[in-house]
Motif scaffolding. Structure first.
Motif, PDB file in Angstrom:
ATOM      1  N   MET A 184       0.878  -1.422   0.192  1.00 34.62           N
ATOM      2  CA  MET A 184      -0.248   0.289   0.165  1.00 34.62           C
ATOM      3  C   MET A 184       0.559   0.768   0.080  1.00 34.62           C
ATOM      4  O   MET A 184       1.894   1.459   0.803  1.00 34.62           O
ATOM      5  CB  MET A 184      -1.038   0.276   1.375  1.00 34.62           C
ATOM      6  N   ARG A 185       0.427   2.134  -0.683  1.00 37.94           N
ATOM      7  CA  ARG A 185       0.859   3.230  -1.193  1.00 37.94           C
ATOM      8  C   ARG A 185       0.269   4.111  -0.016  1.00 37.94           C
ATOM      9  O   ARG A 185      -1.035   4.179  -0.559  1.00 37.94           O
ATOM     10  CB  ARG A 185       0.777   3.721  -2.413  1.00 37.94           C
ATOM     11  N   LEU A 186       0.735   5.466   0.605  1.00 37.65           N
ATOM     12  CA  LEU A 186       0.359   6.441   1.687  1.00 37.65           C
ATOM     13  C   LEU A 186       0.979   7.412   1.933  1.00 37.65           C
ATOM     14  O   LEU A 186       2.614   7.787   1.359  1.00 37.65           O
ATOM     15  CB  LEU A 186       0.633   6.364   3.664  1.00 37.65           C
ATOM     16  N   VAL A 187       0.485   9.716   1.129  1.00 36.49           N
ATOM     17  CA  VAL A 187       1.291  10.340   1.236  1.00 36.49           C
ATOM     18  C   VAL A 187       0.721  11.421   2.198  1.00 36.49           C
ATOM     19  O   VAL A 187      -0.648  10.732   1.920  1.00 36.49           O
ATOM     20  CB  VAL A 187       0.119  10.580  -0.466  1.00 36.49           C
ATOM     21  N   ASP A 188       1.306  11.411   2.696  1.00 39.77           N
ATOM     22  CA  ASP A 188       1.529  12.595   4.073  1.00 39.77           C
ATOM     23  C   ASP A 188       0.991  14.003   2.972  1.00 39.77           C
ATOM     24  O   ASP A 188       0.915  15.587   2.397  1.00 39.77           O
ATOM     25  CB  ASP A 188       2.170  13.338   4.723  1.00 39.77           C
ATOM     26  N   SER A 189       0.043  14.282   4.182  1.00 35.33           N
ATOM     27  CA  SER A 189      -0.670  16.243   3.941  1.00 35.33           C
ATOM     28  C   SER A 189      -0.464  16.407   4.997  1.00 35.33           C
ATOM     29  O   SER A 189      -1.336  15.865   5.575  1.00 35.33           O
ATOM     30  CB  SER A 189      -1.775  16.449   2.976  1.00 35.33           C
ATOM     31  N   TYR A 190      -0.009  18.332   5.218  1.00 34.00           N
ATOM     32  CA  TYR A 190      -0.585  18.123   5.925  1.00 34.00           C
ATOM     33  C   TYR A 190      -2.507  18.591   6.230  1.00 34.00           C
ATOM     34  O   TYR A 190      -2.986  18.866   5.022  1.00 34.00           O
ATOM     35  CB  TYR A 190      -0.479  20.379   6.035  1.00 34.00           C
ATOM     36  N   HIS A 191      -3.677  18.666   7.269  1.00 32.32           N
ATOM     37  CA  HIS A 191      -4.123  18.950   7.653  1.00 32.32           C
ATOM     38  C   HIS A 191      -5.440  20.167   6.705  1.00 32.32           C
ATOM     39  O   HIS A 191      -4.819  21.524   7.218  1.00 32.32           O
ATOM     40  CB  HIS A 191      -4.554  18.634   9.002  1.00 32.32           C
ATOM     41  N   CYS A 192      -6.251  19.850   5.915  1.00 30.18           N
ATOM     42  CA  CYS A 192      -6.645  21.270   6.022  1.00 30.18           C
ATOM     43  C   CYS A 192      -7.472  21.591   6.981  1.00 30.18           C
ATOM     44  O   CYS A 192      -8.641  22.531   6.574  1.00 30.18           O
ATOM     45  CB  CYS A 192      -7.299  20.757   4.908  1.00 30.18           C
ATOM     46  N   SER A 193      -7.114  22.489   7.863  1.00 31.04           N
ATOM     47  CA  SER A 193      -8.145  23.369   9.007  1.00 31.04           C
ATOM     48  C   SER A 193      -7.399  24.548   8.631  1.00 31.04           C
ATOM     49  O   SER A 193      -6.770  25.204   7.701  1.00 31.04           O
ATOM     50  CB  SER A 193      -6.783  23.344  10.183  1.00 31.04           C
ATOM     51  N   ARG A 194      -8.645  25.342   8.902  1.00 24.74           N
ATOM     52  CA  ARG A 194      -8.801  26.577   8.993  1.00 24.74           C
ATOM     53  C   ARG A 194      -6.997  27.199   9.270  1.00 24.74           C
ATOM     54  O   ARG A 194      -6.898  28.450   8.958  1.00 24.74           O
ATOM     55  CB  ARG A 194      -9.930  27.086  10.172  1.00 24.74           C
ATOM     56  N   TYR A 195      -6.791  27.150  10.571  1.00 20.67           N
ATOM     57  CA  TYR A 195      -5.305  27.640  11.302  1.00 20.67           C
ATOM     58  C   TYR A 195      -4.301  27.233   9.797  1.00 20.67           C
ATOM     59  O   TYR A 195      -3.739  28.106   9.408  1.00 20.67           O
ATOM     60  CB  TYR A 195      -4.976  26.607  12.434  1.00 20.67           C
ATOM     61  N   ASN A 196      -4.371  26.156   9.133  1.00 25.55           N
ATOM     62  CA  ASN A 196      -3.420  25.856   8.321  1.00 25.55           C
ATOM     63  C   ASN A 196      -3.398  26.665   6.939  1.00 25.55           C
ATOM     64  O   ASN A 196      -2.345  26.629   6.448  1.00 25.55           O
ATOM     65  CB  ASN A 196      -3.464  24.324   8.450  1.00 25.55           C
ATOM     66  N   GLN A 197      -4.928  26.149   7.215  1.00 31.35           N
ATOM     67  CA  GLN A 197      -4.468  27.340   5.322  1.00 31.35           C
ATOM     68  C   GLN A 197      -4.425  29.036   5.644  1.00 31.35           C
ATOM     69  O   GLN A 197      -3.875  29.545   5.203  1.00 31.35           O
ATOM     70  CB  GLN A 197      -6.234  27.430   5.008  1.00 31.35           C
ATOM     71  N   ASN A 198      -5.225  29.141   7.214  1.00 20.69           N
ATOM     72  CA  ASN A 198      -5.357  30.683   7.083  1.00 20.69           C
ATOM     73  C   ASN A 198      -4.039  31.575   7.378  1.00 20.69           C
ATOM     74  O   ASN A 198      -3.405  32.220   7.141  1.00 20.69           O
ATOM     75  CB  ASN A 198      -5.751  31.216   8.857  1.00 20.69           C
TER      76      ASN A 198
END
Length: 223
Positions: A184-198
């Protein structure tokens, strides 16, 4: 969407009044008293049971999925997630932040590492471990699963363990890729939270790049 197939004696989804985490039960009961018209229960996964892509988030948001009963629905984070899925042909219909908006996922499913809303959006290590009993069989029950996208470090750690990997061999970083023992392949991302976007920690372009890579892995037959 609720996955109906049990494995052994354990249901894949927790029950409406799941008693396993006392702190989360107490918080849930307080929210039921304050907001009796909210979902206020473990939030089931949402998406395509034939999905090749699974997106693993952290936990329901208090005013989002805990209120509406659908992952990433009713708060800021869902706008970017579902718009991105639509861009890659993984979502159909219009996302309007309501569970009855007609949105459907095609080839993708959204799950959370922790199914109940935690106080201050911070589950304890024991709560994360306890809820993995639902994440593991649900991932196993997806017959076409090829790629997992983990949103944030807690989702990364829980998904790695659920898929048979061992920490700290697989380290979290935005855009990091991991091949697990099962292939299985897993790709990481920062969470798409309001804080991370802002704060600019996560931009739409950065988020789209993660899903572009997930699609490429599938198309290249490398997953």
């Amino acid at each position: 969407m609720t996955m109906p197939t049990p494995l052994g004696d354990a249901p894949i989804e927790p029950g409406h009044d799941c008693p396993l985490c006392p702190r989360l039960v107490s918080f849930r009961e307080a929210q039921r008293a304050e907001h009796p018209d909210w979902h206020n229960a473990p939030v089931p996964s949402f998406g395509d049971p034939e999905a090749w892509l699974a997106i693993v988030g952290l936990a329901p948001g208090l005013w989002g999925a805990n209120r509406t009963g659908r992952p990433f629905t009713g708060d800021f984070a869902g706008g970017l997630l579902y718009a991105t899925l639509a861009r890659f042909g993984l979502a159909e219909g219009e996302f309007a932040g309501r569970p009855d908006d007609g949105l459907a996922l095609k080839g993708a499913i959204v799950l959370n590492a922790v199914r109940c809303v935690p106080p201050e959006n911070k589950p304890t290590p024991e709560e994360i471990k306890t809820c993995r009993r639902f994440l593991e069989p649900e991932l196993e029950a997806l017959p076409n699963l090829k790629v997992v996208v983990a949103l944030g470090q807690i989702a990364h750690q829980s998904a790695i363990k659920a898929l048979g990997g061992k920490l700290p061999k697989y380290r979290f970083d935005h855009g990091a890729e991991h091949r697990l023992p099962s292939g299985m392949r897993l790709v990481d991302s920062y969470h798409c939270s309001r804080y991370n976007q802002n704060t600019g920690r996560l931009t739409p372009e950065m988020f789209e790049a993660v899903f572009a890579r997930a699609v490429a892995l599938r198309e290249l037959g490398d997953a």
